[in-house]
Design an enzyme around this catalytic site. Structure first.
Site, PDB file in Angstrom:
ATOM      1  N   TYR A 141       0.788  -1.300   0.270  1.00 63.46           N
ATOM      2  CA  TYR A 141       0.434  -0.181  -0.103  1.00 63.46           C
ATOM      3  C   TYR A 141       1.044   0.658   0.019  1.00 63.46           C
ATOM      4  O   TYR A 141       0.320   2.004  -0.317  1.00 63.46           O
ATOM      5  CB  TYR A 141      -1.219  -0.181   1.371  1.00 63.46           C
ATOM      6  CG  TYR A 141      -2.121  -1.415   1.300  1.00 63.46           C
ATOM      7  CD1 TYR A 141      -1.784  -1.981   0.112  1.00 63.46           C
ATOM      8  CD2 TYR A 141      -3.149  -1.535   1.844  1.00 63.46           C
ATOM      9  CE1 TYR A 141      -3.062  -3.292   0.736  1.00 63.46           C
ATOM     10  CE2 TYR A 141      -4.539  -2.233   2.143  1.00 63.46           C
ATOM     11  CZ  TYR A 141      -3.701  -3.041   1.419  1.00 63.46           C
ATOM     12  OH  TYR A 141      -4.870  -3.463   0.691  1.00 63.46           O
ATOM     13  N   LYS A 191       3.709 -15.415   3.203  1.00 61.88           N
ATOM     14  CA  LYS A 191       3.980 -16.293   1.442  1.00 61.88           C
ATOM     15  C   LYS A 191       5.677 -16.653   1.540  1.00 61.88           C
ATOM     16  O   LYS A 191       6.109 -16.040   0.001  1.00 61.88           O
ATOM     17  CB  LYS A 191       3.774 -15.654   0.317  1.00 61.88           C
ATOM     18  CG  LYS A 191       3.008 -16.504  -0.635  1.00 61.88           C
ATOM     19  CD  LYS A 191       2.158 -16.955  -0.786  1.00 61.88           C
ATOM     20  CE  LYS A 191       1.650 -18.158  -1.842  1.00 61.88           C
ATOM     21  NZ  LYS A 191       1.097 -19.143  -1.071  1.00 61.88           N
ATOM     22  N   ASP A 223      -1.645 -18.744   3.027  1.00 63.47           N
ATOM     23  CA  ASP A 223      -3.077 -19.346   1.694  1.00 63.47           C
ATOM     24  C   ASP A 223      -3.879 -20.248   2.687  1.00 63.47           C
ATOM     25  O   ASP A 223      -4.445 -20.536   2.906  1.00 63.47           O
ATOM     26  CB  ASP A 223      -3.356 -20.243   0.593  1.00 63.47           C
ATOM     27  CG  ASP A 223      -1.544 -20.376   0.565  1.00 63.47           C
ATOM     28  OD1 ASP A 223      -0.704 -20.217   1.845  1.00 63.47           O
ATOM     29  OD2 ASP A 223      -0.890 -20.958  -0.713  1.00 63.47           O
ATOM     30  N   ASP A 247      -4.987  -7.180   5.617  1.00 64.27           N
ATOM     31  CA  ASP A 247      -6.359  -6.189   5.307  1.00 64.27           C
ATOM     32  C   ASP A 247      -6.847  -7.168   4.660  1.00 64.27           C
ATOM     33  O   ASP A 247      -8.733  -7.450   5.575  1.00 64.27           O
ATOM     34  CB  ASP A 247      -5.917  -5.438   4.286  1.00 64.27           C
ATOM     35  CG  ASP A 247      -6.940  -4.613   3.882  1.00 64.27           C
ATOM     36  OD1 ASP A 247      -8.385  -4.812   4.351  1.00 64.27           O
ATOM     37  OD2 ASP A 247      -7.015  -4.243   2.540  1.00 64.27           O
ATOM     38  N   ASP A 251     -11.305  -8.771   7.751  1.00 68.00           N
ATOM     39  CA  ASP A 251     -12.076  -9.391   6.612  1.00 68.00           C
ATOM     40  C   ASP A 251     -13.251 -10.393   6.572  1.00 68.00           C
ATOM     41  O   ASP A 251     -13.966 -10.751   7.465  1.00 68.00           O
ATOM     42  CB  ASP A 251     -12.386  -8.766   5.820  1.00 68.00           C
ATOM     43  CG  ASP A 251     -12.462  -6.989   5.268  1.00 68.00           C
ATOM     44  OD1 ASP A 251     -12.211  -6.557   6.039  1.00 68.00           O
ATOM     45  OD2 ASP A 251     -13.497  -6.611   3.995  1.00 68.00           O
TER      46      ASP A 251
END
Ligand code: NAD
Length: 360
Positions: A141, A191, A223, A247, A251
């Site tokens: 970001y 990752k 994952d 992020d 959620d």
């Protein structure tokens, strides 16, 4: 205790839910004879409309001179054009960066009476009590280079994921400190099988783990973490991860609690004030209808009392008032009920007052 609290209501349901949280904070102030001064400023779409920028200088200065910041939400269809140069969420990114808020804490602890509100099977939710810590000022970001260019007659877009060791170290160390007061387990999510930034993340987490043997450290690929969050969420205590993975995972974790409207967050790390906001957006589909769930923002106010004002008993008073209101059956529409935002706020406020009488 005297505290100056900057309130950035923002857009959509932001003004409604922050007003609820301020009402509850005023009850807390009355109960403990504290003086909270609330200073209201613009952020997001309403600031673009009024002042041409999503984070006016006056807003930033007011936040910097406050003890804590309470934020609603920003954005909405009016400002959603992806090609616009000025967008509401730039205000959010800038305030996080300006205040040095490198860690976003999102606790998830489904209320026993709300297990059926989640699409996840109730038996999987028993015992879930986790905290996701998302790195907030680095990664994709903010990384450079970013942008668009024309290459061979078509548009090419670039974002960069960049992490320096100190950015990883400070947020993972915070995860270890928080885990020490909980069940002493940190899951570091990365990752590392693909990304160079993730290999640095894992290596840094390993060295912090080695220096803190009282806390169990496990590494998990993002994952796998996404899958385990819904298949065995009670196995997690503290998860710590980089900005974009956090992020998305936060959620996903919100589904465990039954509604986005339930979940609070705290953004910490800078020398100045912490910033407290619900995890949901501006919910334009229900804005102005008086039916938004105010609990995520009210619980964010409780986190403000705990982390910025060090009023632990007052934070617990809000949390137990929220617990009791839900146990009594108070439900806004997102939880399948018919109570309005006002009904829920009034009940929680009265339970906070009542708690004072209980302990007088
Ligand atoms: P959203 O979180 O606003 O809404 C998603 C769904 O959850 C909607 O159906 C909404 O009605 C519901 N919901 C959200 N909060 C609720 C509450 N308190 N009570 C009851 N129901 C609630 O996400 P979205 O629809 O993807 O985004 C809407 C706008 O918000 C967009 O402009 C987006 O950019 C912005 N946004 C802002 C933030 C922020 O300010 N931190 C975060 C996410 C999205």
């Amino acid at each position: 205790m005297k505290a100056r609290i900057a309130v950035l209501a923002g857009d959509g349901v932001g003004p409604e839910v922050t007003e609820s949280a301020v009402e509850v904070l005023m009850a807390v102030a009355a109960r403990g004879r504290h003086t909270f001064t609330f200073i209201h400023h613009r952020i997001g779409g309403c600031a673009i409309d009024a002042e041409g920028t999503p984070l006016p200088q006056g807003t930033l200065e007011a936040c910097k001179s406050s003890d804590a910041v309470l934020l609603g939400a920003v954005g909405g269809p009016k400002w959603d054009d992806p090609t616009a140069a000025i967008r509401p969420e730039q205000g959010l990114l800038k305030i996080r960066k300006e205040l040095g808020l490198f860690a976003n804490l999102r606790p998830v602890k489904p209320h026993p009476a709300l297990l059926s509100a989640s699409p996840i099977r109730a038996e999987r939710l028993v015992g879930v009590d986790l905290m996701v810590i998302r790195e907030l000022t680095g990664g994709l970001y903010f990384g450079m280079p970013r942008g668009r260019e024309s290459v061979g007659g078509e548009i090419r877009a670039v974002d960069s994921m960049v992490y320096e060791e100190h950015e990883i170290r400070r947020v993972v160390e915070l995860a270890f400190r928080l885990a020490r007061d909980r069940r002493k387990k940190v899951t570091s999510v990365d990752k590392a099988n693909v990304l160079e930034t993730s290999r640095l993340w894992r290596q840094t987490a390993q060295s912090i783990g080695a220096a803190n043997p009282d806390v169990t450290l496990e590494h998990m690929l993002v994952d796998t973490a996404a899958m385990r969050l819904v298949s065995s969420p009670s196995a997690f205590d503290v998860l710590v991860t980089e900005n974009m993975f956090g992020d998305i995972l936060t959620d996903e974790a919100s589904v465990l609690a039954g509604s986005m409207g339930m979940l609070p967050s705290a953004s910490l790390g800078g020398p100045g004030p912490g910033l407290y906001e619900p995890i949901h957006g501006s919910a334009p589909d229900i804005a102005g209808k008086g039916i938004a769930n105010p609990i995520g923002t009210i619980l964010s106010a409780a986190m403000m009392l705990r982390y910025s004002l060090h009023l632990d008993a007052e934070a617990e008073a809000i949390e137990s008032a929220v617990d009791d209101a839900i146990t009594e059956g108070m439900r806004t529409a997102d939880l399948g009920g018919h109570d309005s935002l006002k009904d829920v706020t009034t009940r929680i406020t009265s339970l906070v007052h009542h708690d004072k009488e209980d302990h007088a």
